[in-house]
Scaffold this motif. Structure first.
Motif, PDB file in Angstrom:
ATOM      1  N   THR A 143      13.459  25.270 -59.406  1.00 46.37           N
ATOM      2  CA  THR A 143      12.146  25.570 -59.257  1.00 46.37           C
ATOM      3  C   THR A 143      11.311  24.435 -59.647  1.00 46.37           C
ATOM      4  N   SER A 144      10.043  24.367 -59.307  1.00 47.89           N
ATOM      5  CA  SER A 144       8.993  23.318 -59.897  1.00 47.89           C
ATOM      6  C   SER A 144       7.995  23.964 -60.760  1.00 47.89           C
ATOM      7  N   ASN A 145       6.906  22.921 -61.189  1.00 48.83           N
ATOM      8  CA  ASN A 145       6.048  23.538 -62.054  1.00 48.83           C
ATOM      9  C   ASN A 145       4.814  22.580 -62.117  1.00 48.83           C
ATOM     10  N   ALA A 146       3.718  22.895 -62.514  1.00 44.23           N
ATOM     11  CA  ALA A 146       2.673  21.958 -62.511  1.00 44.23           C
ATOM     12  C   ALA A 146       1.387  22.574 -63.504  1.00 44.23           C
ATOM     13  N   GLY A 147       0.903  21.762 -64.239  1.00 43.33           N
ATOM     14  CA  GLY A 147      -0.113  22.392 -65.074  1.00 43.33           C
ATOM     15  C   GLY A 147      -1.275  22.942 -64.407  1.00 43.33           C
ATOM     16  N   LEU A 148      -2.006  23.820 -64.691  1.00 39.37           N
ATOM     17  CA  LEU A 148      -3.072  24.340 -64.068  1.00 39.37           C
ATOM     18  C   LEU A 148      -4.242  24.613 -64.937  1.00 39.37           C
ATOM     19  N   LEU A 149      -5.414  24.909 -64.732  1.00 38.96           N
ATOM     20  CA  LEU A 149      -6.590  25.186 -65.469  1.00 38.96           C
ATOM     21  C   LEU A 149      -6.783  26.584 -65.132  1.00 38.96           C
ATOM     22  N   TYR A 150      -6.686  27.610 -66.314  1.00 39.11           N
ATOM     23  CA  TYR A 150      -7.090  29.051 -66.294  1.00 39.11           C
ATOM     24  C   TYR A 150      -8.642  29.102 -66.932  1.00 39.11           C
ATOM     25  N   TYR A 151      -9.311  29.849 -66.091  1.00 38.40           N
ATOM     26  CA  TYR A 151     -10.481  30.078 -66.716  1.00 38.40           C
ATOM     27  C   TYR A 151     -11.308  31.384 -66.323  1.00 38.40           C
ATOM     28  N   ARG A 152     -12.179  31.893 -67.159  1.00 37.44           N
ATOM     29  CA  ARG A 152     -12.855  33.289 -67.271  1.00 37.44           C
ATOM     30  C   ARG A 152     -13.721  33.264 -66.139  1.00 37.44           C
ATOM     31  N   THR A 153     -13.645  34.015 -65.039  1.00 37.60           N
ATOM     32  CA  THR A 153     -14.513  34.045 -63.782  1.00 37.60           C
ATOM     33  C   THR A 153     -15.594  34.914 -64.313  1.00 37.60           C
ATOM     34  N   ASP A 154     -15.755  35.743 -65.455  1.00 37.18           N
ATOM     35  CA  ASP A 154     -16.732  36.326 -65.666  1.00 37.18           C
ATOM     36  C   ASP A 154     -17.890  35.512 -66.487  1.00 37.18           C
ATOM     37  N   LEU A 155     -17.170  34.345 -67.160  1.00 42.16           N
ATOM     38  CA  LEU A 155     -18.251  33.625 -68.108  1.00 42.16           C
ATOM     39  C   LEU A 155     -18.594  32.125 -67.444  1.00 42.16           C
ATOM     40  N   VAL A 156     -17.665  32.040 -66.184  1.00 44.43           N
ATOM     41  CA  VAL A 156     -17.922  30.591 -65.595  1.00 44.43           C
ATOM     42  C   VAL A 156     -17.923  30.896 -64.131  1.00 44.43           C
ATOM     43  N   LYS A 157     -19.195  30.464 -63.523  1.00 40.26           N
ATOM     44  CA  LYS A 157     -19.356  30.861 -62.103  1.00 40.26           C
ATOM     45  C   LYS A 157     -18.566  29.817 -61.174  1.00 40.26           C
ATOM     46  N   LYS A 158     -18.555  28.403 -61.525  1.00 44.88           N
ATOM     47  CA  LYS A 158     -17.861  27.360 -60.997  1.00 44.88           C
ATOM     48  C   LYS A 158     -17.088  26.815 -61.841  1.00 44.88           C
ATOM     49  N   PRO A 159     -15.712  26.754 -61.440  1.00 41.35           N
ATOM     50  CA  PRO A 159     -14.888  25.937 -62.471  1.00 41.35           C
ATOM     51  C   PRO A 159     -15.122  24.399 -62.511  1.00 41.35           C
ATOM     52  N   PRO A 160     -14.937  23.759 -63.528  1.00 43.90           N
ATOM     53  CA  PRO A 160     -15.101  22.331 -63.633  1.00 43.90           C
ATOM     54  C   PRO A 160     -14.086  21.524 -62.796  1.00 43.90           C
ATOM     55  N   ARG A 161     -14.760  20.334 -62.305  1.00 44.49           N
ATOM     56  CA  ARG A 161     -13.709  19.425 -61.797  1.00 44.49           C
ATOM     57  C   ARG A 161     -13.735  17.942 -62.315  1.00 44.49           C
ATOM     58  N   THR A 162     -14.482  17.923 -63.492  1.00 43.40           N
ATOM     59  CA  THR A 162     -14.524  16.701 -64.206  1.00 43.40           C
ATOM     60  C   THR A 162     -14.472  17.063 -65.771  1.00 43.40           C
TER      61      THR A 162
END
Length: 415
Positions: A143-162
């Motif tokens: 199995t593999s794994n990598a960290g991800l950023l979870y975010y609330r789509t109802d509170l944030v229109k566009k996820p952060p890149r920086t």
């Protein structure tokens, strides 16, 4: 017949010199066939046994028994090490955290494997590297794994890149909705080592060289990474309670609506989706100047050097890491597979929308330090970072990073 002959020759060549012993300390015959035991961490999703049953139905004389170790990785490793140091024959196939490869290989606890026996060219390249030590293959990615950023789509229109965008959006939501901005795994344990490594990589440095022989930590960039996290704690958009978070605590904080953003592994997606419905978004971790770099996680399968049935163990690994089972690893176990083509499967993407982001994260991820003394390195990192993030911040982040680098160098000098 040719495949069986190749496998037999490979076992003889690679395992013939391995030290081995049974429970009573007697000699062990290597390269044999027969019943085997698969030792791995506790199966929290109950998906393993059906896969083992399929093997057992087809191999009545070489049945596999599942031996579940504790859920916590540190406890798994402790039990395995005690068994392998005693040269016990109890374990045949070992489910190893990807960071244990160097230690287990260096100590002669596992045997090298023949690359040609496994379809490694169809696996994600960074994942394969976690099973290699000193140019030899010591395990097979499972199995593999990598960290991800979870975010609330109802509170944030566009996820952060920086990082700057993450801070700005977290501050806005914290002020407007009175909930936490961002949380990771900031308790002083292996998870903090992972979070710090990701921050350093996302700032343009790396803790240790790829071969594990040199500390390459850039003190200035490490200081920048620590200052970013400190800033979040001081300004309140990283809640102070996150200093006690491990994976489970941060997962619950996000899915219960107490965080806008959360760093976690892919396994957190299902529960969050069940709780929040379509309000869950997943993207790559942000970095200093753009998308960041995750730490590579996952599990590999290795063969104990003390196993009496190493040929069966290798055949079982071939079966268990095959394409059909890898699909089940995802669909029934919710773990990231290692076959590249599964990440591009339209049907799977419909069921697991985070797969494209996860594939990008894995391909851009970096392994943790490759060292037989990894545990010592991790303890130093977690302890130093915990000190840097905990008030009253008496020492500058750069000074903490410099002190950490000196301690890490000392460990590598004495290994």
């Amino acid at each position: 017949m040719l495949r069986a002959l190749s496998l037999t020759l490979a076992v003889v060549l690679t395992a013939g010199c391995a030290a081995a012993g049974d429970e009573g300390g007697g000699d062990t015959a290597t390269g044999g066939t027969g019943p085997i035991t698969f030792a791995t961490g506790r199966d929290t999703t109950a998906y393993l046994q059906p896969l083992l049953d399929r093997w057992n139905q087809a191999h009545p004389a070489e049945k596999v028994t599942l031996l579940e170790l504790p859920e916590a990785a540190d406890e798994q490793r402790a039990q395995m090490v005690a068994n392998l140091q005693a040269r016990s024959t109890r374990y045949d196939v070992l489910g190893l955290d990807v960071v244990w490869t160097a230690e287990f290989a260096e100590n002669g606890w596992i045997i090298p494997l023949e690359r040609g026996l496994f379809p490694l060219d169809r696996f994600l390249p960074p994942v394969v590297e976690t099973a290699v030590y000193k140019d030899k293959l010591w395990a097979v990615p499972y199995t593999s794994n990598a960290g991800l950023l979870y975010y609330r789509t109802d509170l944030v229109k566009k996820p952060p890149r920086t990082w700057a965008e993450l801070r700005e959006k977290a501050l806005q939501v914290t002020k407007k909705h009175n909930i936490g901005g961002y949380g990771g795994q900031f308790l002083a344990y292996e998870g903090l080592t992972v979070n710090f490594s990701e921050a350093v990589q996302s700032a343009g440095s790396q803790v240790v060289s790829p071969d594990g022989t040199k500390v390459t930590l850039d003190v200035a960039k490490a200081g920048t990474a620590l200052d970013f996290l400190r800033q979040g704690l001081r300004e309140g958009w990283i809640p102070s309670e996150s200093l006690s978070y491990k994976e489970e605590e941060s997962r619950l904080a996000f899915q219960e609506g107490r965080l806008t953003f959360a760093r976690n592994w892919p396994h957190a997606y299902g529960p969050a989706r069940a709780e929040l419905g379509g309000k869950v978004g997943v993207t790559r971790l942000p970095g200093l100047d753009g998308p960041g770099s995750s730490t590579l996680g996952g599990a590999n399968l290795a063969v104990s050097a003390s196993s009496k049935h190493q040929q069966t163990a290798q055949e079982f690994i071939r079966y268990f890491t095959g394409l059909d089972n890898q699909r089940r690893v995802l669909t029934e176990g919710s773990f990231p597979p290692v076959w590249t083509e599964l990440y591009d499967d339209p049907e799977l993407i419909r069921r697991f929308p985070y797969l494209p982001a996860l594939k990008e994260s894995i391909l851009a991820a970096k392994p943790r330090p490759v060292s037989a003394n990894y545990n010592q390195l991790s303890l130093v990192i977690a302890s130093s970072v915990s000190k840097a993030l905990s008030p009253p911040y008496q020492e500058s982040a750069r000074d903490v990073a410099a002190s950490m680098k000196s301690e890490l160098e000392e460990i590598l000098r004495t290994q």
